[in-house]
Design a protein around this motif. Structure first.
Motif, PDB file in Angstrom:
ATOM      1  N   UNK A   8       1.093  -1.161   0.071  1.00  0.00           N
ATOM      2  CA  UNK A   8      -0.152   0.186   0.055  1.00  0.00           C
ATOM      3  C   UNK A   8       1.402   1.685  -0.163  1.00  0.00           C
ATOM      4  N   UNK A   9       0.859   2.469  -0.553  1.00  0.00           N
ATOM      5  CA  UNK A   9       0.991   3.184  -0.956  1.00  0.00           C
ATOM      6  C   UNK A   9       0.533   4.571   0.072  1.00  0.00           C
ATOM      7  N   UNK A  10       0.949   4.650   0.056  1.00  0.00           N
ATOM      8  CA  UNK A  10      -0.018   6.631   1.106  1.00  0.00           C
ATOM      9  C   UNK A  10       0.900   7.605   1.077  1.00  0.00           C
ATOM     10  N   UNK A  66       4.181   2.834  -8.539  1.00  0.00           N
ATOM     11  CA  UNK A  66       2.959   2.123  -9.639  1.00  0.00           C
ATOM     12  C   UNK A  66       3.089   0.758  -9.148  1.00  0.00           C
ATOM     13  N   UNK A  67       2.041   0.287  -9.100  1.00  0.00           N
ATOM     14  CA  UNK A  67       1.950  -0.820  -9.798  1.00  0.00           C
ATOM     15  C   UNK A  67       1.122  -1.926  -8.176  1.00  0.00           C
ATOM     16  N   UNK A  68       1.460  -1.038  -7.441  1.00  0.00           N
ATOM     17  CA  UNK A  68       0.982  -0.940  -5.526  1.00  0.00           C
ATOM     18  C   UNK A  68      -0.388  -1.796  -6.051  1.00  0.00           C
ATOM     19  N   UNK A  69      -0.944  -2.295  -4.822  1.00  0.00           N
ATOM     20  CA  UNK A  69      -2.303  -3.153  -4.367  1.00  0.00           C
ATOM     21  C   UNK A  69      -3.426  -2.034  -4.672  1.00  0.00           C
ATOM     22  N   UNK A  70      -3.274  -0.773  -3.288  1.00  0.00           N
ATOM     23  CA  UNK A  70      -3.347  -0.310  -2.992  1.00  0.00           C
ATOM     24  C   UNK A  70      -2.827   1.316  -3.026  1.00  0.00           C
ATOM     25  N   UNK A  71      -3.532   2.185  -3.888  1.00  0.00           N
ATOM     26  CA  UNK A  71      -2.722   3.613  -4.159  1.00  0.00           C
ATOM     27  C   UNK A  71      -3.172   4.589  -2.495  1.00  0.00           C
ATOM     28  N   UNK A 103       5.429   3.477   2.698  1.00  0.00           N
ATOM     29  CA  UNK A 103       4.848   1.959   1.765  1.00  0.00           C
ATOM     30  C   UNK A 103       4.588   1.381   3.032  1.00  0.00           C
ATOM     31  N   UNK A 104       3.190   1.049   2.941  1.00  0.00           N
ATOM     32  CA  UNK A 104       2.736  -0.241   4.369  1.00  0.00           C
ATOM     33  C   UNK A 104       2.868  -1.528   3.357  1.00  0.00           C
ATOM     34  N   UNK A 143      -2.384   2.522 -10.051  1.00  0.00           N
ATOM     35  CA  UNK A 143      -3.154   1.369  -9.376  1.00  0.00           C
ATOM     36  C   UNK A 143      -4.602   1.003  -9.564  1.00  0.00           C
ATOM     37  N   UNK A 144      -5.096  -0.015  -9.132  1.00  0.00           N
ATOM     38  CA  UNK A 144      -5.668  -0.560  -9.701  1.00  0.00           C
ATOM     39  C   UNK A 144      -6.929   0.416  -8.190  1.00  0.00           C
TER      40      UNK A 144
END
Length: 162
Positions: free
Chosen positions: A3-5, A22-27, A139-140, A45-46
């Motif tokens: 997860x990007x914060x 780019x490509x993290x599960x959750x932004x 980044x978490x 991110x999706x």
């Protein structure tokens, strides 16, 4: 789960942060987004989670708070302008005692406060506006038992020559 914060872009997401997340599960964006940033984040991110900051337009449609049910606990996201700086961490912990971590922005200063539960995480400014010491993000990495936090600070961008 990665997860990007980020927070406090005010219309300018630093390209180095965009590349890193780019490509993290959750932004997650903790408010004060600004024009054009949502479009810039859409391909990174999706899943985007955005909360309303005090400098975002009233018609943004973003909530004042989001709660993400994650493996190992809840992540609460707020901008943070609702509480005075002096008591902000205490007030956040009182309001959201069930959370494993609380993400907030507003101050533009990076904070990783894991001294007390729930943690309070402020990624600092991810744009150009008041990015004290340079833009940054957190980044978490979330697992059922273990949550890990890695703060990233970037060098300030040099002003553009005219």
């Amino acid at each position: 789960m990665r997860i990007a914060l980020i927070a406090d872009t005010h219309g300018a997401l630093d390209a180095r942060i965009a590349e890193a997340v780019n490509g993290v599960d959750v932004l997650v964006h903790a408010g004060d987004v600004g024009d054009g940033v949502v479009a810039a984040m859409a391909s990174l991110s999706e899943r985007l989670v955005i909360v309303h900051g005090n400098n975002d337009p009233d018609g943004s449609g973003w909530p004042e708070r989001e709660t993400l049910d994650l493996p190992g606990g809840e992540l609460v996201v707020v901008h943070g302008h609702q509480w005075p700086a002096r008591t902000r961490h205490r007030k956040l912990r009182e309001q959201f005692p069930q959370a494993r971590a609380i993400v907030c922005g507003h101050s533009h200063r990076r904070v990783v406060d894991r001294e007390t539960d729930p943690w309070v995480l402020n990624p600092g400014a991810a744009g150009r506006t008041r990015a004290y010491g340079g833009p940054g993000w957190i980044e978490l990495t979330v697992g059922t038992r273990d949550w890990q936090v890695r703060a990233s600070d970037l060098e300030p961008l040099k002003p553009k020559r005219r």
